[in-house]
Scaffold this motif. Structure first.
Motif, PDB file in Angstrom:
ATOM      1  N   VAL A 200       9.411  77.483  27.952  1.00 20.70           N
ATOM      2  CA  VAL A 200       9.691  77.976  26.605  1.00 20.70           C
ATOM      3  C   VAL A 200      10.751  77.104  25.944  1.00 20.70           C
ATOM      4  N   LEU A 201      11.838  76.839  26.663  1.00 13.64           N
ATOM      5  CA  LEU A 201      12.925  76.037  26.104  1.00 13.64           C
ATOM      6  C   LEU A 201      12.493  74.583  25.918  1.00 13.64           C
ATOM      7  N   ALA A 202      11.720  74.059  26.861  1.00 19.09           N
ATOM      8  CA  ALA A 202      11.272  72.664  26.760  1.00 19.09           C
ATOM      9  C   ALA A 202      10.427  72.459  25.510  1.00 19.09           C
ATOM     10  N   LYS A 203       9.522  73.404  25.261  1.00 17.98           N
ATOM     11  CA  LYS A 203       8.660  73.260  24.085  1.00 17.98           C
ATOM     12  C   LYS A 203       9.427  73.507  22.791  1.00 17.98           C
ATOM     13  N   ALA A 204      10.348  74.489  22.812  1.00 18.21           N
ATOM     14  CA  ALA A 204      11.109  74.809  21.605  1.00 18.21           C
ATOM     15  C   ALA A 204      12.003  73.652  21.176  1.00 18.21           C
ATOM     16  N   PHE A 205      12.622  72.981  22.152  1.00 15.93           N
ATOM     17  CA  PHE A 205      13.558  71.907  21.826  1.00 15.93           C
ATOM     18  C   PHE A 205      12.949  70.518  21.994  1.00 15.93           C
ATOM     19  N   GLN A 206      11.663  70.472  22.321  1.00 11.13           N
ATOM     20  CA  GLN A 206      10.964  69.193  22.464  1.00 11.13           C
ATOM     21  C   GLN A 206      11.662  68.287  23.477  1.00 11.13           C
ATOM     22  N   ILE A 207      11.990  68.873  24.643  1.00 12.42           N
ATOM     23  CA  ILE A 207      12.590  68.119  25.739  1.00 12.42           C
ATOM     24  C   ILE A 207      11.809  68.435  27.004  1.00 12.42           C
ATOM     25  N   ASP A 208      12.096  67.710  28.085  1.00 15.19           N
ATOM     26  CA  ASP A 208      11.363  67.976  29.318  1.00 15.19           C
ATOM     27  C   ASP A 208      12.116  68.966  30.197  1.00 15.19           C
ATOM     28  N   GLY A 209      11.453  69.413  31.265  1.00 12.10           N
ATOM     29  CA  GLY A 209      12.037  70.424  32.145  1.00 12.10           C
ATOM     30  C   GLY A 209      13.319  69.978  32.807  1.00 12.10           C
ATOM     31  N   GLU A 210      13.424  68.685  33.102  1.00 14.48           N
ATOM     32  CA  GLU A 210      14.640  68.168  33.734  1.00 14.48           C
ATOM     33  C   GLU A 210      15.840  68.315  32.812  1.00 14.48           C
ATOM     34  N   GLU A 211      15.634  68.039  31.529  1.00 12.66           N
ATOM     35  CA  GLU A 211      16.719  68.195  30.559  1.00 12.66           C
ATOM     36  C   GLU A 211      17.103  69.667  30.413  1.00 12.66           C
ATOM     37  N   VAL A 212      16.114  70.542  30.440  1.00 11.31           N
ATOM     38  CA  VAL A 212      16.394  71.978  30.374  1.00 11.31           C
ATOM     39  C   VAL A 212      17.296  72.396  31.526  1.00 11.31           C
ATOM     40  N   ASP A 213      16.973  71.945  32.724  1.00  7.05           N
ATOM     41  CA  ASP A 213      17.770  72.306  33.901  1.00  7.05           C
ATOM     42  C   ASP A 213      19.198  71.779  33.795  1.00  7.05           C
ATOM     43  N   LYS A 214      19.352  70.582  33.250  1.00  5.96           N
ATOM     44  CA  LYS A 214      20.693  70.019  33.092  1.00  5.96           C
ATOM     45  C   LYS A 214      21.527  70.855  32.125  1.00  5.96           C
ATOM     46  N   ILE A 215      20.899  71.268  31.028  1.00  6.40           N
ATOM     47  CA  ILE A 215      21.622  72.071  30.042  1.00  6.40           C
ATOM     48  C   ILE A 215      21.938  73.454  30.610  1.00  6.40           C
ATOM     49  N   LYS A 216      20.972  74.050  31.304  1.00  8.96           N
ATOM     50  CA  LYS A 216      21.206  75.367  31.901  1.00  8.96           C
ATOM     51  C   LYS A 216      22.375  75.341  32.885  1.00  8.96           C
ATOM     52  N   ALA A 217      22.508  74.246  33.620  1.00  8.10           N
ATOM     53  CA  ALA A 217      23.582  74.144  34.599  1.00  8.10           C
ATOM     54  C   ALA A 217      24.959  74.211  33.931  1.00  8.10           C
ATOM     55  N   LYS A 218      25.030  73.731  32.690  1.00  4.68           N
ATOM     56  CA  LYS A 218      26.301  73.745  31.970  1.00  4.68           C
ATOM     57  C   LYS A 218      26.680  75.148  31.483  1.00  4.68           C
ATOM     58  N   PHE A 219      25.658  75.994  31.304  1.00 10.27           N
ATOM     59  CA  PHE A 219      25.912  77.342  30.785  1.00 10.27           C
ATOM     60  C   PHE A 219      25.719  78.438  31.831  1.00 10.27           C
ATOM     61  N   ALA A 220      25.515  78.039  33.079  1.00  7.39           N
ATOM     62  CA  ALA A 220      25.323  79.033  34.140  1.00  7.39           C
ATOM     63  C   ALA A 220      26.559  79.901  34.280  1.00  7.39           C
ATOM     64  N   PRO A 221      26.378  81.218  34.483  1.00  9.49           N
ATOM     65  CA  PRO A 221      27.544  82.103  34.670  1.00  9.49           C
ATOM     66  C   PRO A 221      28.415  81.620  35.833  1.00  9.49           C
ATOM     67  N   LYS A 222      29.726  81.612  35.626  1.00 12.11           N
ATOM     68  CA  LYS A 222      30.641  81.160  36.663  1.00 12.11           C
ATOM     69  C   LYS A 222      30.722  82.192  37.786  1.00 12.11           C
ATOM     70  N   LYS A 223      30.670  81.704  39.003  1.00 13.64           N
ATOM     71  CA  LYS A 223      30.742  82.595  40.166  1.00 13.64           C
ATOM     72  C   LYS A 223      32.194  82.982  40.436  1.00 13.64           C
TER      73      LYS A 223
END
Length: 224
Positions: A200-223
């Motif tokens: 969903v995010l890859a298609k919405a932002f016109q990026i690939d899955g790898e880029e999505v994962d990189k961005i998600k890692a920056k916003f992941a809830p802190k443990k």
């Protein structure tokens, strides 16, 4: 005779409609107060649209010094929001107003976000900010504001503030809601739990899955 009969039927119809509207709950705005105060019982397990009233209210329920001092701006975005809403000032329950203080380091950004339940009006305490909001027609309304200036962000529209100066800045924000809510666009989409699907995010932002994962890692809830 047909004329008077027709008007009589029309009058009956209008009278019936007025009666229905008069007895229906108001859909146009908040209902009238039924009492002077309704201090929020934040510990109650009762769920209502707002908070239930607590007994034995005091003056302290209507007071807070939380906005008196600058917040720490050593955050990822270089800004921090300190709220004075119903959760901090229980006496605001049912009153439809609240405040926040936003502090910005030099270069600090209050990232694009929305308030789904309120219009926001900022008053600049000090510093210079570039601010703006975007309409549903995708038009940007932007302005540079300085100490003493005010700027309004309409309810629900995406908006931001950026300190492009070399000195700290701060504003007081007023809201026409006791709890306006905030949805930061990036955190909402890339830090949701459960996660928004990558495709969903890859298609919405016109990026690939790898880029999505990189961005998600920056916003992941802190443990903890």
């Amino acid at each position: 005779m047909a004329g008077p009969a027709r008007w009589s039927s029309l009058f009956v119809g209008v009278a019936a409609a007025v009666l229905v509207l008069a007895t229906a709950p108001s859909l146009a705005g908040d209902p009238d107060y039924l009492q002077d105060v309704c201090v929020a019982d934040l510990n109650s397990e009762v769920k209502v649209n707002g908070f239930p009233c607590k007994a034995n209210a005091t003056a302290d329920d209507f007071f807070s010094g939380v906005l008196a001092k600058p917040g720490a701006t050593n955050t990822t975005s270089g800004s921090v929001v300190t709220g004075a809403n119903v959760e901090k000032v229980p006496g605001l329950n049912t009153l439809g107003v609240s405040l926040s203080r936003i502090d910005y380091a030099p270069g600090g950004l209050n990232p694009p976000h929305t308030h789904p339940r309120a219009t926001e009006l900022i008053f600049v305490l000090y510093g210079d900010l570039d601010v703006g909001f975007i309409t549903t027609a995708n038009k940007l309304f932007a302005k540079t504001v300085s100490a003493g200036d005010v700027f309004a962000f309409p309810r629900g529209l995406v908006h931001f503030q950026k300190n492009n100066g070399d000195k700290p800045a701060a504003v007081i924000s007023a809201f026409n809601s006791q709890l306006p809510g905030t949805q930061s666009i990036a955190v909402t989409l890339f830090g949701a739990s459960p996660a928004v699907p990558d495709d969903v995010l890859a298609k919405a932002f016109q990026i690939d899955g790898e880029e999505v994962d990189k961005i998600k890692a920056k916003f992941a809830p802190k443990k903890a």
